[in-house]
Design an enzyme around this catalytic site. Structure first.
Site, mmCIF file in Angstrom:
data_model
loop_
_atom_site.group_PDB
_atom_site.id
_atom_site.type_symbol
_atom_site.label_atom_id
_atom_site.label_comp_id
_atom_site.label_asym_id
_atom_site.label_seq_id
_atom_site.Cartn_x
_atom_site.Cartn_y
_atom_site.Cartn_z
ATOM 1 N N ARG A 1 0.851 -1.188 0.000
ATOM 2 C CA ARG A 1 0.000 0.000 0.000
ATOM 3 C C ARG A 1 0.887 1.238 0.000
ATOM 4 N NH1 ARG A 1 -2.364 0.466 4.515
ATOM 5 N NH2 ARG A 1 -2.132 -1.584 5.463
ATOM 6 N N TYR B 1 -1.142 -3.438 -7.247
ATOM 7 C CA TYR B 1 -1.129 -4.111 -5.951
ATOM 8 C C TYR B 1 -2.532 -4.040 -5.319
ATOM 9 C CZ TYR B 1 -0.433 -5.141 -1.086
ATOM 10 O OH TYR B 1 -0.581 -5.684 0.158
ATOM 11 N N LYS C 1 -9.159 -2.089 0.641
ATOM 12 C CA LYS C 1 -8.927 -0.986 1.563
ATOM 13 C C LYS C 1 -9.530 0.334 1.072
ATOM 14 C CE LYS C 1 -7.067 -3.204 4.874
ATOM 15 N NZ LYS C 1 -6.296 -4.353 4.505
ATOM 16 N N HIS D 1 -10.709 -2.653 10.987
ATOM 17 C CA HIS D 1 -9.665 -3.474 10.370
ATOM 18 C C HIS D 1 -9.489 -4.716 11.250
ATOM 19 C CE1 HIS D 1 -5.216 -3.514 8.755
ATOM 20 N NE2 HIS D 1 -6.001 -4.294 8.054
ATOM 21 N N CYS E 1 0.921 -8.176 11.450
ATOM 22 C CA CYS E 1 1.236 -8.224 12.884
ATOM 23 C C CYS E 1 0.499 -9.358 13.598
ATOM 24 C CB CYS E 1 0.903 -6.896 13.538
ATOM 25 S SG CYS E 1 1.992 -5.570 13.016
ATOM 26 N N GLY E 2 0.049 -10.358 12.877
ATOM 27 C CA GLY E 2 -0.526 -11.529 13.538
ATOM 28 C C GLY E 2 -2.036 -11.653 13.426
ATOM 29 N N LYS E 3 -2.656 -10.865 12.594
ATOM 30 C CA LYS E 3 -4.126 -10.892 12.517
ATOM 31 C C LYS E 3 -4.616 -12.214 11.914
ATOM 32 C CE LYS E 3 -5.850 -7.197 10.573
ATOM 33 N NZ LYS E 3 -6.432 -7.579 9.285
ATOM 34 N N ASN F 1 6.124 -9.209 1.110
ATOM 35 C CA ASN F 1 4.676 -8.957 1.097
ATOM 36 C C ASN F 1 3.992 -9.786 -0.002
ATOM 37 O OD1 ASN F 1 2.332 -7.658 2.089
ATOM 38 N ND2 ASN F 1 2.457 -6.062 0.513
ATOM 39 N N ALA F 2 4.657 -10.864 -0.467
ATOM 40 C CA ALA F 2 4.013 -11.760 -1.447
ATOM 41 C C ALA F 2 2.758 -12.338 -0.812
ATOM 42 C CB ALA F 2 4.972 -12.875 -1.837
HETATM 43 C C1 SPV Z 1 -3.088 -4.934 4.810
HETATM 44 O O1 SPV Z 1 -2.012 -4.482 4.387
HETATM 45 O O2 SPV Z 1 -3.598 -4.560 5.869
HETATM 46 C C2 SPV Z 1 -3.791 -5.958 4.044
HETATM 47 C C3 SPV Z 1 -3.423 -6.158 2.649
HETATM 48 O O3 SPV Z 1 -4.709 -6.531 4.531
HETATM 49 S S1 SPV Z 1 -3.855 -4.793 1.703
HETATM 50 O O4 SPV Z 1 -4.783 -5.247 0.692
HETATM 51 O O5 SPV Z 1 -2.646 -4.297 1.107
HETATM 52 O O6 SPV Z 1 -4.462 -3.791 2.547
HETATM 53 MN MN MN Z 2 -5.381 -5.518 6.335
#
Ligand code: SPV
Ligand code: MN
Length: 520
Positions: free
Chosen positions: A83, A218, A227, A246, A271-273, A384-385
């Site tokens: 992002r 992306y 998002k 989130h 972070c572990g979600k 971030n793959a």
């Molecule tokens: C995040 O980065 O919080 C994600 C992937 O869940 S994204 O689609 O990049 O937001």
């Molecule tokens: Mn997310």
């Protein structure tokens, strides 16, 4: 306004007209006229249309088939691997105020810039018009969403991650209470990645219930429903007194007891979600975005906005993540992004086997030791793959995954990546104290976001998506709790404490019983 007739054939036009919604026609007309695609294809919820999108993505090279049935891979460009906060802005009408933490710009200026960027941007390309539902369909959680894009990959990924919404648009009966998203990957390089990623823009227009996204692929920047919609829904939730978070949603099953207690949890990206939502023996409803509303019984109900996972693939291996690993290594629809490809097989960091020393990745032909323009080594796969799958295909999918009522929530967890201060687990004394604990969340940023890691204040792990002043956002949380007859307990966790030598503190977990939650 009419859709230029040379751009759309009768079959596709009739699919649009059948919705009886002049707002949809107006939007498609405006952006067809501006972006000037070679043709317009309307994607309904028919299996033929889904097959068409998959085939187009392969045909135009945005995705390539792998050896295993249903598996494909997709690459985003070198400058498009996460992002991009710097170019993501909320458009603010003249005179309106916004917190300094929120990247914003003048609305008129932003709209003008977008019109310039979008002009003829789809020349020679196909524009897809697709319909989805945020949240379960036919439910008080559902929000209809219209996606315009020149990327078949975007529509394909959305078809895995979101529920189909063509029927939802019929049920709107001509009203304009839907979100819409205008996306273009822009000009493409030979490997089908966005050529002008340096010129990407993501502009959120709250007044127009729409988001523009250009020169990026992306998913976190390009998929409207991900998002981009989260930001619009945060605004809507404030106008309507519910919460848009989130958050994962998971079912906890105490050993030896026949009951399920539902938790939601907000953790910053990577972070572990997902790992928390996938704790062995429990069930998953969602791993990223939840809507919370108050039920007739005075309890909080949560629904997963999505029906799929766009998950980080690093460290998914048979020991740490057996269910996801099995799902990713058996025939079904899976999109792998930014992994290493060798002999039509995907490889990623931490997958539990040795990686090839050469192959194809987001940087092109790759071999060990390859460096980028700045001289930094390019890893075989990006940190971030990701993988894109449907949750329903996981063995631990919760039976209430698509329940239009959502699920009653009894616990909320806030967690960050804090190496030195926050205790491993804390239970709040009250709802307001819990809101405070969520509000003071601090976390190190990760590869999910472009740029160097930095410790940031990230209230409710939602700061990147905030479109209302922070004070307003927190007041809404306090009000939501005080309107409940039965408040969920609120907890804070931190999986990332380190000792004085920089080693993670709780490294002695028995991985077979409790996989390392520091995977994400
Ligand atoms: C995040 O980065 O919080 C994600 C992937 O869940 S994204 O689609 O990049 O937001
Ligand atoms: Mn997310």
């Amino acid at each position: 306004m009419n859709i230029p007739s040379e751009l759309i054939n009768d079959e596709n036009l009739n699919k649009l007209l059948a919705l009886n919604n002049s707002h949809v026609i107006e939007i498609v007309s405006r952006y067809a006229d501006l972006c000037r695609p070679a043709k317009i294809t309307v994607i309904t919820e028919s299996p033929e249309d889904a097959a068409y999108v998959r085939a187009k993505s392969l045909e135009n090279g945005e995705e390539t088939a792998l050896a295993m049935a249903g598996h494909t891979y997709h690459f985003d460009g070198m400058a498009d691997q996460g992002r991009d906060k710097a170019v993501t802005k909320v458009l603010i009408p003249a005179g309106a105020k916004m917190s300094r933490a929120i990247n914003s710009m003048d609305r008129d200026e932003g709209l003008k810039e977008m019109d310039e960027k979008l002009a003829r941007i789809m020349a020679g390309k196909e524009m897809f018009v697709a319909f989805f539902s945020l949240g379960p369909t036919n439910s008080r959680f559902s929000i209809a969403a219209l996606q315009l894009t020149d990327s078949a990959y975007v529509v394909h990924a959305e078809s895995l991650l979101y529920r189909q919404g063509y029927a939802e648009f019929r049920w709107l009966e001509g009203f304009n209470n839907f979100f819409h998203f205008i996306h273009s990957a822009g000009e493409l390089n030979e490997n089908r990645t966005s050529k002008n990623a340096g010129d990407k823009r993501i502009y959120i227009d709250l007044e127009g219930n729409r988001v523009f996204s250009v020169n990026t692929q992306y998913a976190g920047n390009s998929l409207g429903l991900k998002k981009l919609a989260l930001r619009l829904a945060i605004k809507k939730s404030h106008d309507e007194d519910w919460l848009c978070e989130h958050m994962f949603v998971m079912g906890a099953k105490p050993e030896g007891k026949n009951r399920t207690t539902y938790f939601t949890g907000a953790f910053p990206s990577a972070c572990g979600k997902t790992s928390t939502a996938m704790i062995p023996g429990q069930t998953i409803i969602g791993d990223d975005i939840a809507y919370l509303k108050i039920g007739a019984d005075g309890r909080a109900y949560a629904a997963n906005v999505e029906q799929g996972i766009f998950g980080i693939i690093e460290d998914v291996n048979p020991i740490d993540d057996p269910l996801i690993y099995r799902t990713l290594t058996s025939p079904r629809e899976v999109i792998f992004s930014n992994v290493l490809i060798r002999n039509d097989k995907p490889y990623w960091l931490g997958m539990g086997e040795e990686l090839p020393k050469e192959g194809l990745n987001f940087s092109g032909e790759w071999r060990e030791g390859k460096t980028d323009e700045a001289g930094n080594e390019i890893k075989p796969a990006h940190k971030n793959a990701r993988y894109t799958i449907r949750i329903g295909e996981l063995e631990n999918a919760d039976p209430n995954l698509d329940n239009p009522e959502g699920v009653p929530v009894d616990g909320i967890i806030y967690g960050g990546r804090d190496y030195d201060v926050s205790p491993p687990v804390v239970e709040s004394l009250s709802w307001p104290h819990g809101v405070f604990m969520g509000a003071i969340l601090e976390s190190e940023t990760t590869a999910a976001i472009l740029g160097k890691p930095e410790k940031v204040h990230n209230p409710m792990a939602n700061i990147d998506f905030m479109v209302v002043p922070l004070g307003t956002y927190l007041k809404n949380h306090l009000k939501f709790g005080s309107d409940l007859d039965r408040q969920p307990k609120i907890f804070a966790t931190n999986y990332f404490l380190k000792d004085a030598d920089g080693k993670f503190l709780n490294q002695k977990v028995d991985k077979k019983v409790w996989p390392d939650p520091r995977r994400v």
